[in-house]
Design a protein around this motif. Structure first.
Motif, PDB file in Angstrom:
ATOM      1  N   MET A 126     -48.383 -40.130 -29.223  1.00 47.78           N
ATOM      2  CA  MET A 126     -49.201 -40.984 -28.505  1.00 47.78           C
ATOM      3  C   MET A 126     -49.538 -42.324 -29.163  1.00 47.78           C
ATOM      4  N   PHE A 127     -49.146 -43.354 -28.771  1.00 48.67           N
ATOM      5  CA  PHE A 127     -49.752 -44.810 -29.039  1.00 48.67           C
ATOM      6  C   PHE A 127     -50.249 -45.291 -27.939  1.00 48.67           C
ATOM      7  N   ASP A 128     -51.209 -45.603 -27.938  1.00 50.16           N
ATOM      8  CA  ASP A 128     -52.331 -46.205 -26.492  1.00 50.16           C
ATOM      9  C   ASP A 128     -51.722 -47.714 -26.450  1.00 50.16           C
ATOM     10  N   VAL A 129     -51.540 -48.391 -27.505  1.00 49.93           N
ATOM     11  CA  VAL A 129     -51.292 -49.681 -27.301  1.00 49.93           C
ATOM     12  C   VAL A 129     -50.170 -49.983 -28.019  1.00 49.93           C
ATOM     13  N   MET A 130     -48.988 -50.888 -27.642  1.00 54.11           N
ATOM     14  CA  MET A 130     -47.639 -50.855 -28.267  1.00 54.11           C
ATOM     15  C   MET A 130     -47.320 -52.319 -28.066  1.00 54.11           C
ATOM     16  N   TYR A 131     -46.638 -52.995 -29.104  1.00 49.99           N
ATOM     17  CA  TYR A 131     -45.959 -54.221 -28.749  1.00 49.99           C
ATOM     18  C   TYR A 131     -44.556 -53.812 -28.004  1.00 49.99           C
ATOM     19  N   CYS A 132     -44.213 -54.773 -27.223  1.00 46.64           N
ATOM     20  CA  CYS A 132     -43.060 -54.316 -26.529  1.00 46.64           C
ATOM     21  C   CYS A 132     -42.125 -55.760 -26.473  1.00 46.64           C
ATOM     22  N   ALA A 133     -41.050 -55.670 -26.904  1.00 44.32           N
ATOM     23  CA  ALA A 133     -40.239 -56.914 -26.635  1.00 44.32           C
ATOM     24  C   ALA A 133     -39.924 -57.131 -25.066  1.00 44.32           C
ATOM     25  N   HIS A 134     -39.538 -58.449 -24.547  1.00 46.39           N
ATOM     26  CA  HIS A 134     -39.500 -58.687 -23.323  1.00 46.39           C
ATOM     27  C   HIS A 134     -38.227 -57.996 -22.714  1.00 46.39           C
ATOM     28  N   ASN A 135     -37.200 -57.779 -23.405  1.00 48.06           N
ATOM     29  CA  ASN A 135     -35.972 -57.192 -23.000  1.00 48.06           C
ATOM     30  C   ASN A 135     -35.959 -55.601 -23.016  1.00 48.06           C
ATOM     31  N   PHE A 136     -36.996 -55.147 -23.350  1.00 55.74           N
ATOM     32  CA  PHE A 136     -37.485 -53.361 -23.116  1.00 55.74           C
ATOM     33  C   PHE A 136     -38.489 -53.299 -22.159  1.00 55.74           C
ATOM     34  N   ARG A 137     -39.338 -54.345 -21.770  1.00 60.74           N
ATOM     35  CA  ARG A 137     -40.302 -53.892 -21.002  1.00 60.74           C
ATOM     36  C   ARG A 137     -40.076 -53.126 -19.798  1.00 60.74           C
ATOM     37  N   GLU A 138     -39.167 -53.839 -19.164  1.00 56.95           N
ATOM     38  CA  GLU A 138     -38.741 -52.979 -17.693  1.00 56.95           C
ATOM     39  C   GLU A 138     -38.521 -51.741 -17.807  1.00 56.95           C
ATOM     40  N   ARG A 139     -37.653 -51.611 -18.910  1.00 56.57           N
ATOM     41  CA  ARG A 139     -37.020 -50.019 -19.019  1.00 56.57           C
ATOM     42  C   ARG A 139     -38.180 -49.027 -19.250  1.00 56.57           C
ATOM     43  N   TRP A 140     -39.116 -49.648 -20.328  1.00 58.50           N
ATOM     44  CA  TRP A 140     -40.261 -48.678 -20.408  1.00 58.50           C
ATOM     45  C   TRP A 140     -41.170 -48.543 -19.118  1.00 58.50           C
ATOM     46  N   TYR A 141     -41.394 -49.534 -18.558  1.00 59.94           N
ATOM     47  CA  TYR A 141     -42.160 -49.489 -17.112  1.00 59.94           C
ATOM     48  C   TYR A 141     -41.653 -48.600 -16.219  1.00 59.94           C
ATOM     49  N   GLU A 142     -40.200 -48.761 -16.132  1.00 63.06           N
ATOM     50  CA  GLU A 142     -39.378 -47.784 -15.041  1.00 63.06           C
ATOM     51  C   GLU A 142     -39.446 -46.145 -15.537  1.00 63.06           C
ATOM     52  N   ASN A 143     -39.334 -46.204 -16.791  1.00 57.57           N
ATOM     53  CA  ASN A 143     -39.546 -44.691 -17.186  1.00 57.57           C
ATOM     54  C   ASN A 143     -40.711 -44.127 -17.368  1.00 57.57           C
ATOM     55  N   GLY A 144     -41.836 -44.742 -17.009  1.00 62.04           N
ATOM     56  CA  GLY A 144     -43.120 -44.333 -17.165  1.00 62.04           C
ATOM     57  C   GLY A 144     -43.669 -44.338 -18.418  1.00 62.04           C
TER      58      GLY A 144
END
Length: 431
Positions: free
Chosen positions: A86-104
């Motif tokens: 569990m990481f509560d807050v994470m850096y995320c590059a723009h080209n991975f953000r949608e993937r992470w969002y859609e995968n919950g």
């Protein structure tokens, strides 16, 4: 693209807590004394530790920070999420953000206290780039950047060139002259490194500068239908064939490695992320072109360049939403009212942000003046162009697999029309 086991797992987690905000802006069950875990890729980790220490002292936090190497960062975060870390807050590059969002893996921020004020303070392009396909805000800005054209002023003066190129034809003419006069073996240093931060952003930037689109309104690759893209790629082949470009650029693994070549002062023109000008023009301990012997000029053609925004995101499964949001506002917003983190990134590394009022701060103005014309840089940002294609699930894979296609074209292994058709075919195969 068929989902992997990890993607399927993450998808089943759902967006937890998305509507749990109470009337007072707090989440039910939140515990202020619970530690918060922050993960980021390795970039000045000691600076980040300083931010975390300031936060912990000033706001009574218990933040634990882990830095993960850039090349492994996003795959590692996904693997560890699959394993239950569990990481509560994470850096995320723009080209991975949608993937992470859609995968919950991450949650939207629109329902959190203070978010509307931050949205109003951001430039519209950057705000839009931080949103998901369904219009939700997926993160707060870590930094924003765009491609710039940098030139070696002493070298141009040595060759009798009075002003930097205003067009691509003029840049090629200057480069040919510099090579012919033996002022530089390879006058032009484009950012053709083999990572996603290099060749493909450079590809989009040069297409935009020709007035061309790379994607249509539905985010489909349409480069084979755009004459401006073909012109840009024909120019790439031309400068390569004329040996105006150091072939070493194709083997570099990052934009950082590419910009370090420009430190040597052996090149006349360089295209790269805007923040690299700080070390090139502002750090004599690293660069022979400091102070301010390297300068930026407006990008040729339309002046448009590719712009993106990387972000701080919140894990959808965090059990301490209050403190996770508080930390995110500290890092990517203005929690203490002094833009502390954004200001320090500007001062230390030249990392820009989407909050225009930041650039009215006297300390920022004085700092930028040591390495760039701030008004010109802000003018270039007005020409920044964002895309929505990175919000597609296939984009990150496309971004990687497109590079060898483009590199083969640069070397003359395929014609420009053939390569552009290959890029279209690649995108379709990943849908």
């Amino acid at each position: 693209m068929k989902p992997t086991t990890r993607r399927s797992f993450l998808h089943t987690t759902g967006l937890l807590g998305a509507s749990a905000v109470l009337a007072d802006g707090l989440l039910s069950g939140a515990r202020a004394d619970k530690p918060i875990n922050l993960a980021g890729w390795v970039f000045k980790p000691d600076t980040v530790k300083d931010y975390v220490n300031v936060y912990n002292q000033k706001f009574g936090g218990q933040v634990k920070y882990e830095a993960i190497p850039w090349a492994q960062y996003h795959p590692s975060m996904e693997t560890r999420a699959f394993g239950g870390d569990m990481f509560d807050v994470m850096y995320c590059a723009h080209n991975f953000r949608e993937r992470w969002y859609e995968n919950g893996l991450i949650r939207p921020l629109d329902d959190l206290p203070g978010i509307d004020e931050l949205k109003k303070k951001m430039t519209p392009q950057n705000l839009e780039s931080l949103k998901t396909k369904d219009g939700k805000l997926a993160g707060l800005p870590y930094f924003t950047s765009l491609f710039t054209l940098i030139y070696n002023e002493p070298m141009l003066q040595q060759a009798g060139i009075k002003a930097p190129a205003k067009s691509w034809d003029e840049l090629v003419e200057h480069s040919v002259k510099l090579k012919k006069d033996k002022v530089s073996d390879h006058p032009f240093l484009p950012n053709w490194n083999n990572s996603p931060s290099g060749t493909m952003p450079q590809f989009m930037t040069d297409a935009f500068s020709e007035g061309a689109n790379v994607f249509d309104a539905k985010n489909k690759v349409i480069v084979d239908q755009e004459p401006g893209v073909a012109r840009a790629m024909e120019r790439w082949q031309k400068v390569w064939k004329a040996e105006l470009v150091n072939p070493e650029v194709l083997t570099k693994t990052s934009s950082t490695d590419t910009h370090r070549l420009f430190w040597t002062g052996r090149y006349a023109y360089h295209t790269n992320h805007s923040y690299y000008l700080k070390t090139i023009a502002g750090e004599p301990e690293n660069s022979k072109l400091a102070p301010k012997k390297a300068k930026m000029t407006m990008y040729p053609g339309t002046g448009q360049t590719y712009m993106w925004t990387d972000s701080y995101t919140i894990n959808a499964k965090t059990k301490n939403m209050d403190d996770a949001w508080k930390l995110t506002r500290y890092l990517g917003g203005n929690l203490a009212g002094d833009w502390y983190v954004q200001r320090q990134w500007c001062l230390i590394s030249g990392l820009d942000n989407p909050y225009p009022e930041m650039y009215e701060h006297p300390e920022i103005i004085a700092s930028y003046d040591r390495w760039v014309d701030l008004k010109l840089l802000r003018k270039q940002y007005e020409k920044g162009k964002v895309i929505a294609a990175y919000k597609e699930p296939w984009y990150s894979e496309y971004d990687v697999k497109a590079v060898p296609i483009v590199h083969n074209m640069i070397r003359g292994g395929t014609t420009v029309p053939q390569a552009l058709k290959e890029l279209v075919k690649l995108q379709k195969s990943l849908e």
